[in-house]
Scaffold this active site. Structure first.
Site, PDB file in Angstrom:
ATOM      1  N   LEU A 148       0.909  -1.207  -0.073  1.00  0.00           N
ATOM      2  CA  LEU A 148       0.095   0.052  -0.088  1.00  0.00           C
ATOM      3  C   LEU A 148       0.916   1.200  -0.112  1.00  0.00           C
ATOM      4  O   LEU A 148       1.002   2.042   0.862  1.00  0.00           O
ATOM      5  CB  LEU A 148      -1.072   0.017   1.382  1.00  0.00           C
ATOM      6  CG  LEU A 148      -2.317   1.072   1.177  1.00  0.00           C
ATOM      7  CD1 LEU A 148      -3.052   0.503  -0.005  1.00  0.00           C
ATOM      8  CD2 LEU A 148      -2.773   0.942   2.428  1.00  0.00           C
ATOM      9  N   GLY A 149       1.551   1.368  -1.171  1.00  0.00           N
ATOM     10  CA  GLY A 149       2.412   2.658  -1.424  1.00  0.00           C
ATOM     11  C   GLY A 149       1.755   3.613  -2.123  1.00  0.00           C
ATOM     12  O   GLY A 149       0.464   3.551  -2.147  1.00  0.00           O
ATOM     13  N   ILE A 151       1.232   3.800  -5.343  1.00  0.00           N
ATOM     14  CA  ILE A 151       0.387   3.144  -6.449  1.00  0.00           C
ATOM     15  C   ILE A 151      -0.645   2.637  -5.753  1.00  0.00           C
ATOM     16  O   ILE A 151      -1.795   2.559  -5.951  1.00  0.00           O
ATOM     17  CB  ILE A 151       1.194   2.293  -7.430  1.00  0.00           C
ATOM     18  CG1 ILE A 151       2.244   3.208  -7.962  1.00  0.00           C
ATOM     19  CG2 ILE A 151       0.242   1.712  -8.479  1.00  0.00           C
ATOM     20  CD1 ILE A 151       3.348   2.622  -8.992  1.00  0.00           C
ATOM     21  N   ARG A 171       4.815  -4.532   5.147  1.00  0.00           N
ATOM     22  CA  ARG A 171       5.274  -4.724   6.369  1.00  0.00           C
ATOM     23  C   ARG A 171       5.121  -3.931   7.461  1.00  0.00           C
ATOM     24  O   ARG A 171       5.088  -4.441   8.687  1.00  0.00           O
ATOM     25  CB  ARG A 171       6.908  -4.900   5.961  1.00  0.00           C
ATOM     26  CG  ARG A 171       7.356  -5.733   5.079  1.00  0.00           C
ATOM     27  CD  ARG A 171       8.638  -5.685   4.485  1.00  0.00           C
ATOM     28  NE  ARG A 171       8.711  -4.145   3.750  1.00  0.00           N
ATOM     29  CZ  ARG A 171       9.768  -3.959   3.207  1.00  0.00           C
ATOM     30  NH1 ARG A 171      10.887  -4.712   3.293  1.00  0.00           N
ATOM     31  NH2 ARG A 171       9.768  -2.654   2.886  1.00  0.00           N
ATOM     32  N   ARG A 228       6.457  -6.131 -10.184  1.00  0.00           N
ATOM     33  CA  ARG A 228       7.441  -6.832 -11.229  1.00  0.00           C
ATOM     34  C   ARG A 228       7.518  -8.417 -11.390  1.00  0.00           C
ATOM     35  O   ARG A 228       6.815  -9.039 -10.292  1.00  0.00           O
ATOM     36  CB  ARG A 228       9.029  -6.566 -10.411  1.00  0.00           C
ATOM     37  CG  ARG A 228       9.467  -5.032 -10.414  1.00  0.00           C
ATOM     38  CD  ARG A 228      10.020  -4.961 -11.879  1.00  0.00           C
ATOM     39  NE  ARG A 228      10.566  -3.370 -11.741  1.00  0.00           N
ATOM     40  CZ  ARG A 228       9.854  -2.275 -12.079  1.00  0.00           C
ATOM     41  NH1 ARG A 228       8.477  -2.444 -12.422  1.00  0.00           N
ATOM     42  NH2 ARG A 228      10.427  -1.307 -12.289  1.00  0.00           N
ATOM     43  N   ASP A 252       0.750  -7.615 -15.968  1.00  0.00           N
ATOM     44  CA  ASP A 252       1.567  -6.568 -16.644  1.00  0.00           C
ATOM     45  C   ASP A 252       3.200  -6.730 -16.801  1.00  0.00           C
ATOM     46  O   ASP A 252       3.878  -5.991 -17.382  1.00  0.00           O
ATOM     47  CB  ASP A 252       1.087  -4.970 -16.115  1.00  0.00           C
ATOM     48  CG  ASP A 252       1.589  -3.934 -16.950  1.00  0.00           C
ATOM     49  OD1 ASP A 252       1.386  -3.943 -18.344  1.00  0.00           O
ATOM     50  OD2 ASP A 252       2.124  -2.922 -16.487  1.00  0.00           O
ATOM     51  N   GLU A 257      11.239 -10.392 -18.900  1.00  0.00           N
ATOM     52  CA  GLU A 257      10.586  -9.604 -19.852  1.00  0.00           C
ATOM     53  C   GLU A 257      11.737  -9.405 -21.146  1.00  0.00           C
ATOM     54  O   GLU A 257      12.726  -9.137 -20.648  1.00  0.00           O
ATOM     55  CB  GLU A 257      10.202  -8.292 -19.555  1.00  0.00           C
ATOM     56  CG  GLU A 257       8.872  -8.432 -18.520  1.00  0.00           C
ATOM     57  CD  GLU A 257       8.618  -7.191 -17.835  1.00  0.00           C
ATOM     58  OE1 GLU A 257       9.084  -6.074 -18.196  1.00  0.00           O
ATOM     59  OE2 GLU A 257       7.665  -7.157 -16.831  1.00  0.00           O
ATOM     60  N   HIS A 275       3.952  -4.668 -20.052  1.00  0.00           N
ATOM     61  CA  HIS A 275       4.732  -3.701 -18.927  1.00  0.00           C
ATOM     62  C   HIS A 275       4.304  -2.275 -19.407  1.00  0.00           C
ATOM     63  O   HIS A 275       5.034  -1.443 -19.833  1.00  0.00           O
ATOM     64  CB  HIS A 275       6.250  -3.643 -19.074  1.00  0.00           C
ATOM     65  CG  HIS A 275       6.731  -3.268 -17.863  1.00  0.00           C
ATOM     66  ND1 HIS A 275       7.822  -3.734 -17.038  1.00  0.00           N
ATOM     67  CD2 HIS A 275       6.468  -2.307 -16.872  1.00  0.00           C
ATOM     68  CE1 HIS A 275       8.178  -3.139 -16.168  1.00  0.00           C
ATOM     69  NE2 HIS A 275       7.251  -2.112 -15.867  1.00  0.00           N
TER      70      HIS A 275
HETATM   71  P1  NAP Z   1       6.076   2.772  -3.052  1.00  0.00           P
HETATM   72  O1  NAP Z   1       5.352   4.023  -2.725  1.00  0.00           O
HETATM   73  O2  NAP Z   1       7.603   2.873  -2.474  1.00  0.00           O
HETATM   74  O3  NAP Z   1       5.298   1.701  -2.097  1.00  0.00           O
HETATM   75  C1  NAP Z   1       5.834   0.290  -2.222  1.00  0.00           C
HETATM   76  C2  NAP Z   1       4.980  -0.246  -0.989  1.00  0.00           C
HETATM   77  O4  NAP Z   1       5.326  -1.639  -0.964  1.00  0.00           O
HETATM   78  C3  NAP Z   1       5.454   0.194   0.229  1.00  0.00           C
HETATM   79  O5  NAP Z   1       4.061   0.696   0.812  1.00  0.00           O
HETATM   80  C4  NAP Z   1       5.807  -0.973   1.209  1.00  0.00           C
HETATM   81  O6  NAP Z   1       5.504  -0.940   2.479  1.00  0.00           O
HETATM   82  C5  NAP Z   1       5.373  -1.909   0.464  1.00  0.00           C
HETATM   83  N1  NAP Z   1       6.317  -3.084   0.456  1.00  0.00           N
HETATM   84  C6  NAP Z   1       7.581  -3.097   0.271  1.00  0.00           C
HETATM   85  N2  NAP Z   1       8.298  -4.289   0.627  1.00  0.00           N
HETATM   86  C7  NAP Z   1       7.270  -5.291   0.804  1.00  0.00           C
HETATM   87  C8  NAP Z   1       7.039  -6.591   1.202  1.00  0.00           C
HETATM   88  N3  NAP Z   1       8.306  -7.388   1.297  1.00  0.00           N
HETATM   89  N4  NAP Z   1       5.982  -7.230   1.512  1.00  0.00           N
HETATM   90  C9  NAP Z   1       4.876  -6.508   1.572  1.00  0.00           C
HETATM   91  N5  NAP Z   1       4.687  -4.858   1.178  1.00  0.00           N
HETATM   92  C10 NAP Z   1       6.032  -4.339   0.949  1.00  0.00           C
HETATM   93  O7  NAP Z   1       6.226   2.217  -4.531  1.00  0.00           O
HETATM   94  P2  NAP Z   1       5.036   2.683  -5.493  1.00  0.00           P
HETATM   95  O8  NAP Z   1       5.418   3.716  -6.268  1.00  0.00           O
HETATM   96  O9  NAP Z   1       3.779   2.242  -5.136  1.00  0.00           O
HETATM   97  O10 NAP Z   1       5.649   1.537  -6.806  1.00  0.00           O
HETATM   98  C11 NAP Z   1       5.504   0.080  -6.426  1.00  0.00           C
HETATM   99  C12 NAP Z   1       6.602  -0.826  -7.370  1.00  0.00           C
HETATM  100  O11 NAP Z   1       5.424  -0.780  -8.524  1.00  0.00           O
HETATM  101  C13 NAP Z   1       7.545  -0.220  -7.906  1.00  0.00           C
HETATM  102  O12 NAP Z   1       8.567  -0.318  -6.985  1.00  0.00           O
HETATM  103  C14 NAP Z   1       7.873  -0.974  -9.461  1.00  0.00           C
HETATM  104  O13 NAP Z   1       8.225  -2.186  -9.247  1.00  0.00           O
HETATM  105  C15 NAP Z   1       6.301  -1.162  -9.659  1.00  0.00           C
HETATM  106  N6  NAP Z   1       5.946  -0.465 -10.669  1.00  0.00           N
HETATM  107  C16 NAP Z   1       5.151  -1.017 -11.780  1.00  0.00           C
HETATM  108  C17 NAP Z   1       4.851  -0.092 -12.875  1.00  0.00           C
HETATM  109  C18 NAP Z   1       4.399  -1.081 -14.268  1.00  0.00           C
HETATM  110  O14 NAP Z   1       4.729  -0.385 -15.364  1.00  0.00           O
HETATM  111  N7  NAP Z   1       4.054  -2.013 -14.340  1.00  0.00           N
HETATM  112  C19 NAP Z   1       4.986   1.013 -12.902  1.00  0.00           C
HETATM  113  C20 NAP Z   1       5.253   1.566 -11.585  1.00  0.00           C
HETATM  114  C21 NAP Z   1       5.750   0.894 -10.596  1.00  0.00           C
HETATM  115  P3  NAP Z   1       6.475  -1.334   3.608  1.00  0.00           P
HETATM  116  O15 NAP Z   1       7.790  -0.982   3.397  1.00  0.00           O
HETATM  117  O16 NAP Z   1       5.531  -1.004   4.903  1.00  0.00           O
HETATM  118  O17 NAP Z   1       6.460  -3.047   3.425  1.00  0.00           O
HETATM  119  C1  8YV Z   2       8.297   1.626 -16.609  1.00  0.00           C
HETATM  120  C2  8YV Z   2       8.045   0.800 -13.950  1.00  0.00           C
HETATM  121  O1  8YV Z   2       7.850   0.777 -17.451  1.00  0.00           O
HETATM  122  O2  8YV Z   2       8.460   3.015 -12.804  1.00  0.00           O
HETATM  123  C3  8YV Z   2       8.466   1.738 -12.793  1.00  0.00           C
HETATM  124  O3  8YV Z   2       8.753   1.237 -11.855  1.00  0.00           O
HETATM  125  O4  8YV Z   2       7.971   0.018 -14.149  1.00  0.00           O
HETATM  126  C4  8YV Z   2       7.581   1.733 -15.222  1.00  0.00           C
HETATM  127  O5  8YV Z   2       7.002   2.914 -14.980  1.00  0.00           O
HETATM  128  C5  8YV Z   2       9.821   1.833 -16.339  1.00  0.00           C
HETATM  129  O6  8YV Z   2      10.100   2.422 -15.453  1.00  0.00           O
HETATM  130  C6  8YV Z   2      10.234   2.313 -17.583  1.00  0.00           C
HETATM  131  O7  8YV Z   2      11.917   2.284 -17.545  1.00  0.00           O
END
Ligand code: NAP
Ligand code: 8YV
Length: 314
Positions: A148-149, A151, A171, A228, A252, A257, A275
């Site tokens: 719950l970050g 996103i 956590r 991821r 996604d 990948e 993705h």
């Molecule tokens: P964020 O604000 O840092 O939030 C991450 C959340 O995950 C935090 O609330 C953290 O809380 C929790 N977390 C971390 N480790 C954990 C674990 N082992 N078990 C359970 N919860 C855990 O990050 P965000 O901006 O929301 O982005 C999250 C991730 O989404 C990115 O790191 C990236 O890999 C992925 N993403 C994918 C796309 C896409 O295109 N598909 C795009 C953007 C991001 P705690 O530390 O309290 O556990």
């Molecule tokens: C992008 C992402 O695909 O922000 C992330 O963590 O997975 C996506 O926004 C990627 O960062 C492009 O480099």
């Protein structure tokens, strides 16, 4: 003032490349850059679109001060190696939350209501022979969010509008969160019939979603992974989709990948996207701008706008 040398790891959107060219002396790694040139590079524009940033590359960059990542997830960077060199590492936290959350809800509905298969049904002219089969529904479901970050919260806010029960696991407790927290992924999966995964990648979350979690989610359960590929044990997921241990998955992201196992491609109960989370023109431009603003702020006065947790040095 000397214009700083910046190396770009992989091609970025044209608007971002143009802005980089306007601000810095840019070296395109994919075009080949000599070690003499790399020796004066002070900044790197990294991304998951390129190979990992590890010691082999960092050793060729002795003057490097900052790695600005094009993306919020930075599991493409060997963060211990960066910290050992006292490098600044920045990401694009915040500017993509709403876009990724939009895509996640689209993927959830596409998976439950079988929208891609229904669209193929129409295009293939099969409607005239009879209607598309009834689909599962989001109605009456309880949705668990793993992570719950930024996103995760944007996803939860949208789910409120869809009138479903919401729960989450992370956590650490978050006193301001409106929804019940479960202390483990397993207990969350047991209590829900949709699991949306949006945690960072890397060793700490590798295969967090394994066969046990999928079994807990159950035969009516739906897994949505927008985090991821490494977070989900893809082999266990394929087995669960094939056996009916879970109902369906919307993915996604993938372990290797852009390569997706044939067995997963063959799963009719999976919706697979390349993705796409942040992949709109407006959001990728905003990510590029924040990445460049981090580099500029660093070179101007040694501070970064969005440093990652590990490089917020005292
Ligand atoms: P964020 O604000 O840092 O939030 C991450 C959340 O995950 C935090 O609330 C953290 O809380 C929790 N977390 C971390 N480790 C954990 C674990 N082992 N078990 C359970 N919860 C855990 O990050 P965000 O901006 O929301 O982005 C999250 C991730 O989404 C990115 O790191 C990236 O890999 C992925 N993403 C994918 C796309 C896409 O295109 N598909 C795009 C953007 C991001 P705690 O530390 O309290 O556990
Ligand atoms: C992008 C992402 O695909 O922000 C992330 O963590 O997975 C996506 O926004 C990627 O960062 C492009 O480099």
């Amino acid at each position: 003032m000397m214009i700083p040398d910046v190396v770009v790891a992989a091609p970025l959107p044209p608007v971002t490349m143009a802005a980089l060219d306007a601000a810095f002396t840019v070296h395109r790694l994919w075009e080949g850059v000599s070690d003499d040139v790399l020796a004066r590079v002070r900044g790197m524009a990294a991304s998951t679109l390129a190979g990992p940033v590890g010691t082999a590359l960092l050793d060729r960059l002795p003057a490097l001060e900052i790695i600005a990542n094009f993306g919020v997830g930075y599991d493409n960077i060997d963060i211990s190696a960066a910290v050992a060199r006292r490098l600044m590492v920045t990401n694009t936290a915040g500017v993509l939350d709403e876009e990724v959350a939009d895509l996640t809800l689209g993927l959830l509905l596409a998976t439950l209501r079988r929208i891609p298969a229904a669209e193929r049904f129409v295009r293939e002219g099969r409607w005239v022979q009879g209607g598309f089969p009834l689909s599962p529904s989001l109605r009456g479901r309880r949705v668990g969010i793993v992570g719950l970050g930024g996103i995760g919260k944007a996803i939860a806010r949208r789910l409120e509008g869809f009138a479903v029960d919401i729960a989450w696991h992370g956590r650490s407790p978050q006193p301001d969160a409106l929804w019940p927290r479960y202390a483990s992924v397993e207990t969350l999966a047991q209590a829900c019939d949709v699991l949306i995964v949006i945690v960072p990648g890397g060793p700490a979350t590798r295969h967090l979603i394994d066969a046990g979690v999928l079994a807990a989610l159950g035969p009516n359960g739906v897994l949505i992974n927008v985090s991821r590929g490494t977070v989900v044990d893809e082999t266990a997921l394929i087995a669960a989709l094939q056996s009916g241990a879970i109902l369906a998955a919307g993915l996604d992201v993938f372990e290797h990948e852009p390569h997706i196992p044939e067995a997963l491609l063959a799963c009719e109960n999976a919706v697979l996207l390349p993705h796409l989370g942040s992949a709109s023109d407006i959001t990728r431009a905003a990510m590029g701008q924040l990445m460049i603003d981090n580099l500029s702020a660093w070179f101007a006065d040694g501070r970064a706008l969005s440093p990652v947790a590990e490089t917020r040095y005292a």
